[in-house]
Design a protein around this motif. Structure first.
Motif, PDB file in Angstrom:
ATOM      1  N   VAL A 110      39.771  15.954  51.453  1.00 38.73           N
ATOM      2  CA  VAL A 110      39.559  17.215  51.383  1.00 38.73           C
ATOM      3  C   VAL A 110      40.368  18.053  52.639  1.00 38.73           C
ATOM      4  CG1 VAL A 110      37.947  19.101  51.552  1.00 38.73           C
ATOM      5  CG2 VAL A 110      37.440  17.327  50.058  1.00 38.73           C
ATOM      6  N   LYS A 111      40.185  17.349  53.981  1.00 35.38           N
ATOM      7  CA  LYS A 111      40.876  17.825  54.814  1.00 35.38           C
ATOM      8  C   LYS A 111      42.197  17.997  55.046  1.00 35.38           C
ATOM      9  CE  LYS A 111      40.948  16.980  60.006  1.00 35.38           C
ATOM     10  NZ  LYS A 111      40.067  16.118  61.137  1.00 35.38           N
ATOM     11  N   VAL A 112      43.004  16.844  54.488  1.00 37.27           N
ATOM     12  CA  VAL A 112      44.295  16.823  54.494  1.00 37.27           C
ATOM     13  C   VAL A 112      44.897  17.912  53.479  1.00 37.27           C
ATOM     14  CG1 VAL A 112      44.990  14.712  55.265  1.00 37.27           C
ATOM     15  CG2 VAL A 112      44.659  14.811  52.749  1.00 37.27           C
ATOM     16  N   PHE A 113      44.059  18.057  52.143  1.00 34.66           N
ATOM     17  CA  PHE A 113      44.721  18.936  51.325  1.00 34.66           C
ATOM     18  C   PHE A 113      44.311  20.345  51.949  1.00 34.66           C
ATOM     19  CE2 PHE A 113      43.535  16.037  47.457  1.00 34.66           C
ATOM     20  CZ  PHE A 113      44.694  15.344  47.956  1.00 34.66           C
ATOM     21  N   GLN A 114      43.821  20.690  52.779  1.00 35.94           N
ATOM     22  CA  GLN A 114      43.290  21.903  53.463  1.00 35.94           C
ATOM     23  C   GLN A 114      44.528  22.145  54.454  1.00 35.94           C
ATOM     24  OE1 GLN A 114      39.232  21.664  54.238  1.00 35.94           O
ATOM     25  NE2 GLN A 114      38.823  23.143  52.742  1.00 35.94           N
ATOM     26  N   ASP A 115      45.276  21.088  54.797  1.00 35.71           N
ATOM     27  CA  ASP A 115      46.110  21.191  55.826  1.00 35.71           C
ATOM     28  C   ASP A 115      47.456  21.793  55.541  1.00 35.71           C
ATOM     29  OD1 ASP A 115      47.754  20.841  58.168  1.00 35.71           O
ATOM     30  OD2 ASP A 115      47.593  18.631  58.220  1.00 35.71           O
ATOM     31  N   PRO A 116      47.985  22.965  55.836  1.00 33.19           N
ATOM     32  CA  PRO A 116      49.236  23.393  55.414  1.00 33.19           C
ATOM     33  C   PRO A 116      50.223  22.392  55.600  1.00 33.19           C
ATOM     34  CG  PRO A 116      48.535  24.732  57.276  1.00 33.19           C
ATOM     35  CD  PRO A 116      47.270  23.822  56.632  1.00 33.19           C
ATOM     36  N   GLY A 117      50.235  21.825  56.698  1.00 30.72           N
ATOM     37  CA  GLY A 117      51.343  20.711  57.176  1.00 30.72           C
ATOM     38  C   GLY A 117      51.401  19.672  56.365  1.00 30.72           C
ATOM     39  N   HIS A 118      50.544  19.196  55.452  1.00 31.62           N
ATOM     40  CA  HIS A 118      50.329  17.870  54.686  1.00 31.62           C
ATOM     41  C   HIS A 118      51.363  18.102  53.530  1.00 31.62           C
ATOM     42  CE1 HIS A 118      48.983  14.153  53.249  1.00 31.62           C
ATOM     43  NE2 HIS A 118      48.727  14.956  52.152  1.00 31.62           N
ATOM     44  N   GLY A 119      51.511  19.171  52.948  1.00 28.72           N
ATOM     45  CA  GLY A 119      52.628  19.330  51.806  1.00 28.72           C
ATOM     46  C   GLY A 119      52.246  18.906  50.779  1.00 28.72           C
ATOM     47  N   ALA A 120      50.891  18.476  50.458  1.00 32.32           N
ATOM     48  CA  ALA A 120      50.807  17.826  49.092  1.00 32.32           C
ATOM     49  C   ALA A 120      49.133  17.882  48.911  1.00 32.32           C
ATOM     50  CB  ALA A 120      50.965  16.385  49.070  1.00 32.32           C
ATOM     51  N   ALA A 121      48.653  18.012  47.633  1.00 32.51           N
ATOM     52  CA  ALA A 121      47.354  18.147  47.180  1.00 32.51           C
ATOM     53  C   ALA A 121      47.237  18.043  45.772  1.00 32.51           C
ATOM     54  CB  ALA A 121      46.597  19.277  47.524  1.00 32.51           C
ATOM     55  N   ALA A 122      46.165  17.464  45.370  1.00 32.65           N
ATOM     56  CA  ALA A 122      45.977  17.285  43.982  1.00 32.65           C
ATOM     57  C   ALA A 122      44.904  18.284  43.485  1.00 32.65           C
ATOM     58  CB  ALA A 122      45.146  15.697  43.500  1.00 32.65           C
ATOM     59  N   HIS A 123      44.871  18.613  42.174  1.00 30.55           N
ATOM     60  CA  HIS A 123      43.959  19.239  41.621  1.00 30.55           C
ATOM     61  C   HIS A 123      42.358  19.108  41.986  1.00 30.55           C
ATOM     62  CE1 HIS A 123      47.526  19.974  39.015  1.00 30.55           C
ATOM     63  NE2 HIS A 123      47.202  21.419  39.053  1.00 30.55           N
ATOM     64  N   TYR A 124      42.059  17.822  41.592  1.00 30.85           N
ATOM     65  CA  TYR A 124      40.773  17.322  41.750  1.00 30.85           C
ATOM     66  C   TYR A 124      40.551  15.952  42.376  1.00 30.85           C
ATOM     67  CZ  TYR A 124      39.933  19.976  37.445  1.00 30.85           C
ATOM     68  OH  TYR A 124      39.816  21.122  36.406  1.00 30.85           O
ATOM     69  N   ILE A 125      39.296  15.949  43.312  1.00 37.34           N
ATOM     70  CA  ILE A 125      39.145  14.798  43.844  1.00 37.34           C
ATOM     71  C   ILE A 125      37.796  14.245  43.143  1.00 37.34           C
ATOM     72  CG2 ILE A 125      38.737  13.565  46.084  1.00 37.34           C
ATOM     73  CD1 ILE A 125      40.219  15.829  47.545  1.00 37.34           C
ATOM     74  N   VAL A 126      37.604  12.888  42.901  1.00 41.73           N
ATOM     75  CA  VAL A 126      36.522  12.431  42.419  1.00 41.73           C
ATOM     76  C   VAL A 126      35.828  11.545  43.463  1.00 41.73           C
ATOM     77  CG1 VAL A 126      35.324  10.989  40.485  1.00 41.73           C
ATOM     78  CG2 VAL A 126      37.210  12.442  39.938  1.00 41.73           C
ATOM     79  N   ARG A 127      34.592  11.667  43.788  1.00 45.12           N
ATOM     80  CA  ARG A 127      33.882  10.900  44.881  1.00 45.12           C
ATOM     81  C   ARG A 127      33.485   9.841  44.437  1.00 45.12           C
ATOM     82  NH1 ARG A 127      30.329  14.783  48.215  1.00 45.12           N
ATOM     83  NH2 ARG A 127      28.597  14.192  46.587  1.00 45.12           N
ATOM     84  N   LYS A 128      32.860   8.607  45.144  1.00 47.08           N
ATOM     85  CA  LYS A 128      32.467   7.454  44.453  1.00 47.08           C
ATOM     86  C   LYS A 128      31.114   7.607  43.767  1.00 47.08           C
ATOM     87  CE  LYS A 128      34.105   4.468  48.214  1.00 47.08           C
ATOM     88  NZ  LYS A 128      33.880   3.499  49.532  1.00 47.08           N
ATOM     89  N   ASP A 129      30.351   8.531  44.033  1.00 49.35           N
ATOM     90  CA  ASP A 129      29.256   8.948  43.498  1.00 49.35           C
ATOM     91  C   ASP A 129      29.370   9.941  42.315  1.00 49.35           C
ATOM     92  OD1 ASP A 129      29.616  11.312  44.407  1.00 49.35           O
ATOM     93  OD2 ASP A 129      27.754  11.524  45.731  1.00 49.35           O
ATOM     94  N   GLY A 130      30.476  10.132  41.820  1.00 55.54           N
ATOM     95  CA  GLY A 130      30.530  10.733  40.687  1.00 55.54           C
ATOM     96  C   GLY A 130      30.951  12.235  40.954  1.00 55.54           C
ATOM     97  N   HIS A 131      30.620  12.738  42.012  1.00 55.22           N
ATOM     98  CA  HIS A 131      30.882  14.300  42.307  1.00 55.22           C
ATOM     99  C   HIS A 131      32.418  14.620  42.111  1.00 55.22           C
ATOM    100  CE1 HIS A 131      30.827  18.059  44.403  1.00 55.22           C
ATOM    101  NE2 HIS A 131      31.751  17.714  45.095  1.00 55.22           N
ATOM    102  N   ILE A 132      32.499  15.692  41.473  1.00 57.31           N
ATOM    103  CA  ILE A 132      34.087  16.053  41.304  1.00 57.31           C
ATOM    104  C   ILE A 132      34.181  17.647  42.060  1.00 57.31           C
ATOM    105  CG2 ILE A 132      35.655  17.065  39.769  1.00 57.31           C
ATOM    106  CD1 ILE A 132      34.330  15.057  37.666  1.00 57.31           C
ATOM    107  N   THR A 133      35.192  17.409  42.914  1.00 59.96           N
ATOM    108  CA  THR A 133      35.569  18.589  43.427  1.00 59.96           C
ATOM    109  C   THR A 133      36.962  19.279  43.001  1.00 59.96           C
ATOM    110  OG1 THR A 133      34.458  18.547  45.833  1.00 59.96           O
ATOM    111  CG2 THR A 133      36.309  19.861  45.995  1.00 59.96           C
ATOM    112  N   GLN A 134      37.116  20.428  42.646  1.00 60.61           N
ATOM    113  CA  GLN A 134      38.488  21.013  42.128  1.00 60.61           C
ATOM    114  C   GLN A 134      39.051  21.986  43.658  1.00 60.61           C
ATOM    115  OE1 GLN A 134      38.467  23.496  38.474  1.00 60.61           O
ATOM    116  NE2 GLN A 134      40.633  23.633  38.757  1.00 60.61           N
TER     117      GLN A 134
END
Length: 242
Positions: free
Chosen positions: A111-135
């Motif tokens: 989440v932190k790197v996807f919020q970093d404008p210098g990273h230059g990359a991100a995905a639409h979703y992240i699925v956590r180990k417990d099944g939680h989904i963040t878009q």
């Protein structure tokens, strides 16, 4: 995320000066063509080009609801706007793929790197180990996640918390939640549920990434996606390539 390679694996590839993921600009020729259409009304521009360019005209803003998610139950956390670009999918770019990633780190670090404008990359979703989904990016927009411009434009990217060499990170809850998400995406865009359309980051042409790795159980995952799709539609889906 420590090593740069780990950071790269958690979000595809950075924007590339060679044009893999760089943003589109309206050229002088396109502007002149638009002026000609307005002036004489006789020139005809291709629908797909108009669809890609209309929202770049000054003052035009595609209607969007802040914090809205495309998948019920997901939590919205916005990625940096430097890590994706606005689009009008599937009207301007048809969506026909889901690409599976592994973060090479924790959920929070992704989440932190996807919020970093210098990273230059991100995905639409992240699925956590417990099944939680963040878009973090709307499906209608193009995320910089695959390291291949054409694949970015045609796909939805899903990250999974963990490491490619630790299959124990891929929990039952993660597989189940991700499968439901992928099944819903496939149903929404009429994507075939098979391994030609649901693929790993490692399978994207030109990439140097290895995720989701040999520990990702594709046979199990595809079965779960088909089952989730059948449950949502009330019909049996044909088995795709496992």
């Amino acid at each position: 995320m420590g090593a740069r390679r780990a950071a790269k694996d958690s979000g595809g590839a950075a924007k590339d000066p060679g044009g893999k993921d760089t943003d589109r600009r309206i050229g002088r020729r396109a502007l002149l063509a638009g002026t000609a259409v307005a002036a004489v009304g006789t020139a005809v521009l291709a629908r797909d080009e108009l669809g890609r360019l209309w929202w770049r005209v000054p003052g035009v803003e595609k209607p969007r609801k802040a914090g809205a998610v495309d998948y019920t139950g997901a939590k919205w956390v916005a990625a940096s706007s430097a890590n994706w670009r606005r689009a009008d999918r599937p009207d301007d770019f048809g969506i026909d793929m889901v690409i599976i990633h592994v973060t090479q780190g924790s959920f929070d670090s992704a989440v932190k790197v996807f919020q970093d404008p210098g990273h230059g990359a991100a995905a639409h979703y992240i699925v956590r180990k417990d099944g939680h989904i963040t878009q973090m990016i709307r499906e209608l927009d193009v995320a910089y996640h695959a390291g291949n411009r054409d694949y970015n434009e045609r796909s939805v990217g899903i990250e999974h918390e963990g490491f490619v060499d630790r299959p124990e990170d891929f929990t039952d809850e993660m597989y189940a939640a991700s499968a439901r998400l992928t099944a819903r995406i496939c149903a929404r865009y009429d994507i075939p549920v098979d391994r030609e359309h649901i693929l790993g980051h490692v399978e994207v042409p030109g990439t140097d990434h290895t995720d989701p790795g040999e520990g990702w159980d594709w046979e199990r995952y595809m079965r779960l996606v088909r089952e989730a799709g059948a449950g949502a539609t009330g019909r049996t889906q044909p088995a795709g390539q496992a």
